[in-house]
Design an enzyme around this catalytic site. Structure first.
Site, short mmCIF file in Angstrom:
data_model
loop_
_atom_site.label_atom_id
_atom_site.label_comp_id
_atom_site.label_asym_id
_atom_site.label_seq_id
_atom_site.Cartn_x
_atom_site.Cartn_y
_atom_site.Cartn_z
CG MET A 1 -1.83 1.10 1.44
SD MET A 1 -2.85 1.55 -0.02
CE MET A 1 -3.02 3.27 -0.02
CD GLU B 1 2.45 -0.24 -3.82
OE1 GLU B 1 2.05 0.68 -3.27
OE2 GLU B 1 1.92 -1.41 -4.10
#
Length: 1032
Positions: free
Chosen positions: A440, A474
């Site tokens: 994330m 990411e």
């Protein structure tokens, strides 16, 4: 045990928990909700402080209404009703006899008796009037256009419809999206987690600006017990206010007796308490077992897409950006982390420590906020004025070095490529032991699964490729998604499609040794499969519910988004693509965007005058679902290209008349390998013609498969290509050979080519040596093998096994069972050996058992990319499975541990299958984050696929407690347990089960995809079984 590991095609975990208003979806001329459940009307944006009303007038369901039959802006229901009434009146009048001097008049003081026809007409008219009155009274008002109900009927009385809050008082808002009358400017967050009780308290102070006069403030809160709220307007004194809560939409509101005026500043302070989440979103608790066998607890966050509201009250939509100042209390021995560097630590009277972080130097969307309370160690280095650190649990500190070096190289590359330096002073990459998502992209604090970040000393090349891919994805998000953010979740692809494209492009540039091109090719081909279904959706599509938000995190947003960016870049000259995205990032830095903003930036970056209009071209790829099938008809030097929607329809329905602007690339026998051989032809219409030299022997479209479309060359065109490959496999690039194999199988599913043609192409494979075409062939044949196996067509299963061995056996025998040089060769070796052992090739089984015996005696280390095949073989015996389970409980390295788990789940023993499914659900021996993997692996086996389906049905409510409806985990579970069904009985059972769920999952797009897939499997199997019996 499945001989064809379907996980090979998903080797790189999607770097995020694929969880997740469309102004861009193309509106169909005919809205038929009975046929296409994805056809939603498009509504205009709400006024900033608009209230939803439920007018007491009529709403009709119009089916089959053509575009020109009602004017979109002028016609409304009442005018239609009046016209309808007038038509009856006129029709009645047309039957009346004309007045005449010869008309017989009634006698004075007598009543004329009406004719039967007049009575009937009058009665019909009265019935119609009465019916219209009732409809107008009971149903909501509507003005009709081809897209449905758009504007409220101004002639009907409007009554606001508000839901009731938990207190019983009316809640002052009735929409999923928040009103835009108030905007947050900054958050001051204080959080006090207590890990011993798994609870926390908090205080949120939100400074807001009033954009439009309003009497209410509405924001989000979920599962928080708000104990006190105060409100301060401007420089006035804070006063206690009441908070209303509407749980179904996770919203809270404060109402005011007077209006807040535009331009005023105000402060809302909320005190609350909550439990740490036991799922994988919000502020959740996690744990792991350390090297001494002790359980360690920690708390971490996962807010995307809609879970920041579970940690603090907030305006939890991407467009509500603000700054954040975070304070977190902790016990001695723990550390805290957040997006910004730590500013100071204060000793509290209760013995705890309070860490305060710097106020964020950038405006952030709430889903990017993050904090962690844990005990981690790190390796760090300074990179371009940024402190880069990689954190892990203490015993895995040495596994962070590869990630640190990889992230360092990629950060420098992105700084230069985007011409915008990473804006924060620090960037932490943190491995969380219990984490559902792959990773994330929280700004400045990226969180990962351990398998997506940590690399041990014995890690394989493919494991390093995985870690590098996730890090690249990411880090790209720090620009695409964080610096510039989509306005709403309907344009999620602006985040995920770009990050996916950049992860592959960047690795090809800075780490060519990772051979990432084959992986990117594979995910593009798999994205075509999903997008060929009617249940697919446009890249930019309407999103109206939390479940629809969750389902946006799928291969369309990720891989199709990346694929169309690759196609665009390949069709543009020079550095136009890079120049356009730099302009896009600089223009919209710190703000939110729509898809058109990207296309406009790329159009304005035009290098060569007279180029194709990018906005016009690319809108055809983002506003409609699916992709084109390009049909090739050649007559001499004339080649006619026609396009149609490639739609795998389970009911033989006619595909919609979609049209794309297709940048068709092509090569021919005179020049086919080098990039300069490729020529581009823009197909904008249904059909167009290009001219070739007379001596061209064959034509290959979609050079290196950079375009998102499938090609049918016609019988002669295919014969020419097969003949060329039979004579010399190197006449085309390996990507082109892989795409031919993929396209041929896809056309077989569509019914455009016979299966004999498929087998004719496969005859060349005996001379193939490159990874991409060989692994694509294995995957396609493996799909058929599994479908036959699940249908219990044992005779054909045996013949398919013989066919595969005949075409790939020689290559299997050449594998060395050692680590190969180069990622691509290692990938091919692993794939061939897994198939060989899965098909119980004696030499393969014998070698794998011997290696496992040495491994279990600790006399041998198995190369990382061969571990899966060795563990799979070991798990098929009682002794081997027991030894593997014991080893699973003690192994420290997570990539190896995951392979052991997958092997344990590949068992064909019913008792062990039942045990491992239950263990994954309970989360003690097997972490619950691994349950989707367990279910997928069990489903691939013959013995386990029905166990897995029964398990899902029996435990559905527990599954959706752990994984939200629509999340990538639930999508994976549905696909895994249903995608290999191909009979009417299974279709009926799956349909019945999901229909019974109602709001607990029946409306998910993944359910519709599952039903479509079963129907398509059934149709395909029925069509090719005769050919298989004849030709295998």
């Amino acid at each position: 045990m499945d001989p064809f590991d379907s996980n090979n095609s998903e080797r790189v975990n999607r770097p995020r928990n694929m969880i997740e208003n469309s102004m861009f979806e193309e509106e169909p001329d005919v809205v038929d909700l009975a046929k296409d459940s994805a056809a939603f009307p498009t509504f205009p944006a709400l006024d900033p402080d608009e209230v939803t009303y439920e007018p007491r007038s009529s709403r009709l369901l119009v089916r089959g209404l053509g575009e020109n039959e009602l004017d979109e802006e002028e016609e409304d229901y009442e005018s239609s009703a009046r016209l309808l009434g007038m038509s009856f009146m006129n029709r009645s009048a047309s039957h009346r006899p004309n007045s005449s001097p010869y008309t017989r008049h009634a006698q004075p003081q007598s009543c004329s008796r009406p004719s039967t026809r007049t009575v009937v007409v009058c009665v019909l008219f009265l019935v119609i009037v009465a019916s219209m009155t009732m409809v107008l009274y009971f149903l909501p008002g509507c003005t009709f256009t081809k897209t449905g109900c758009r504007k409220p009927n101004s002639t009907a009385p409007l009554e606001p419809v508000y839901p009731h809050s938990t207190s019983g008082e009316l809640f002052p808002w009735a929409e999923l999206r928040l009103p835009a009358s108030v905007r947050p400017l900054s958050y001051d967050l204080t959080l006090n987690p207590v890990l011993s009780t798994m609870t926390f308290t908090g205080r949120t102070v939100i400074t807001m600006s009033v954009l439009h006069s309003t009497k209410r403030i509405v924001l989000h809160s979920a599962e928080l017990n708000i104990s006190r709220a105060t409100f301060q307007l401007g420089d006035g004194k804070p006063s206690v206010v009441d908070v209303l809560e509407y749980k179904p939409r996770q919203q809270i509101a404060i109402k005011f007796p007077g209006e807040l005026k535009m331009g005023q500043l105000c402060i809302l302070t909320l005190d609350y308490s909550a439990s740490l989440s036991h799922t994988y979103d919000g502020f959740y608790n996690s744990s792991y077992i350390d090297k001494d066998g002790n359980k360690r607890v920690l708390a971490a966050t996962q807010f995307e897409p809609l879970a920041a509201r579970k940690a603090f009250p907030c305006f939890d939509e991407p467009a509500f950006k603000a700054t954040f100042l975070v304070r977190i209390s902790r016990q001695e021995g723990y550390q805290t982390f957040s997006n910004m560097p730590k500013a100071k630590t204060t000793q509290l009277p209760n013995g705890l420590l309070l860490d305060e972080f710097e106020k964020s130097s950038v405006n952030m969307s709430t889903y990017l906020v993050a904090f962690i309370v844990a005990n981690f160690t790190c390796l760090s280095k300074n990179v371009s004025n940024t402190l880069l650190s990689v954190y892990a649990v203490p015993e895995k500190r040495e596994h962070t070095l590869y990630a640190l070096d990889t992230a360092s190289t990629l950060l420098q590359f992105y700084n230069e490529y985007f011409d915008i330096p990473y804006p924060l002073s620090k960037l932490d990459l943190v491995a969380i032991p219990d984490f559902l998502a792959g990773a994330m992209e929280n700004w400045g604090l990226i969180t990962f699964r351990e398998t997506s970040l940590l690399v041990g000393n014995q890690s394989s090349p493919l494991e390093k490729q995985l870690v590098a891919s996730v890090i690249a994805h990411e880090l790209a998000h720090q620009w695409f998604g964080n610096l510039v953010t989509m306005f709403w979740w309907n344009d999620l692809w602006l985040n995920e499609g770009f990050a996916t494209y950049m992860q592959y492009m960047s690795l090809q540039r800075v780490f060519p040794q990772l051979d990432i091109g084959n992986l990117f090719l594979g995910v593009r081909l798999r994205a075509l499969a999903k997008d060929s279904l009617n249940s697919s959706h446009a890249v930019s599509t309407q999103v109206d519910t939390p479940e629809q938000v969750a389902e946006m995190f799928d291969s369309v947003s990720y891989e199709k988004g990346a694929s169309i960016l690759l196609m665009l870049n390949a069709s543009l000259p020079g550095r136009q693509f890079q120049k356009g995205i730099i302009d896009y990032l600089k223009t919209f830095r710190g703000s939110n965007t729509l898809t058109d903003d990207l296309w406009n930036s790329l159009t304005q970056a035009e290098i060569s005058p007279g180029q194709t209009n990018i906005s016009e071209m690319m809108s055809t790829w983002t506003r409609q679902k699916g992709f084109p099938l390009i049909n090739v008809i050649r007559k001499g030097d004339q080649v006619t290209l026609t396009q149609e929607h490639f739609l795998l329809s389970a009911d033989n329905s006619t595909p919609p008349s979609s049209m794309w602007h297709v940048p068709v690339t092509y090569v021919n026998d005179s020049c086919s390998l080098a990039p300069e051989c490729s020529q581009v032809f823009i197909l904008k219409t249904k059909s167009d013609t290009l001219k070739l030299a007379n001596n061209v022997k064959w034509l290959k479209l979609n050079y290196k498969n950079t375009g998102f479309y499938i090609v049918d060359y016609g019988e002669q065109g295919w014969d020419d290509l097969v003949d060329a490959l039979t004579k010399n496999v190197s006449v085309l690039t390996s990507e082109d050979r892989a795409s031919l194999i993929h396209n041929m199988f896809a056309l077989s599913r569509l019914g455009r080519v016979s299966f004999h043609q498929v087998l004719s192409l496969m005859n060349y494979i005996a001379n193939e040596t490159d990874t991409a075409p060989l692994t694509e062939a294995l995957l396609q044949l493996g799909t058929i093998y599994r479908l036959l196996d699940k249908r219990q067509e044992q005779g054909l299963v045996a013949r398919m096994k013989g066919y595969i061995m005949g075409h790939f056996g020689a290559l299997m025998d050449k594998q060395t069972w050692r680590e190969e040089e180069g990622v691509s060769k290692q990938e091919l070796s692993s794939a061939l050996l897994e198939v060989a052992c899965g098909l119980e090739k004696p030499e393969c089984i014998e070698q794998a058992r011997a290696m496992y015996k040495q491994f279990s005696n600790q006399t041998m280390l198995i190369p990382g990319d061969l571990q899966q095949v060795v563990f799979n073989v070991a798990a098929q015996t009682e002794e081997g499975w027991s030894l593997l389970l014991e080893a699973y409980g003690h192994v420290a390295y997570d990539a190896e541990k995951r392979k052991m788990l997958q092997a344990l789940a590949s068992t064909q023993d019913a008792r062990r299958i039942t045990w491992i499914l239950k263990a994954g659900l309970e989360g003690n021996v097997v972490q619950t984050q691994e349950l989707p993997l367990v279910i997928r692996t069990v489903s691939d086996g013959f013995a386990g696929h029905l166990f897995a389906w029964d398990f899902v049905q029996e435990n559905w409510d527990r599954l959706i407690e752990k994984f939200p409806v629509g999340s990538s985990a639930i999508q994976s579970i549905i696909k895994s347990t249903t995608s290999q069904f191909s009979t009417q009985a299974h279709f009926d059972q799956v349909k019945s089960f999901f229909s019974s769920l109602k709001e607990r999952g029946s409306q998910m797009r993944s359910v519709q995809a599952a039903l479509e897939t079963i129907r398509l499997n059934q149709r395909w199997m029925d069509s090719i079984l005769p050919a298989l019996r004849q030709w295998l």
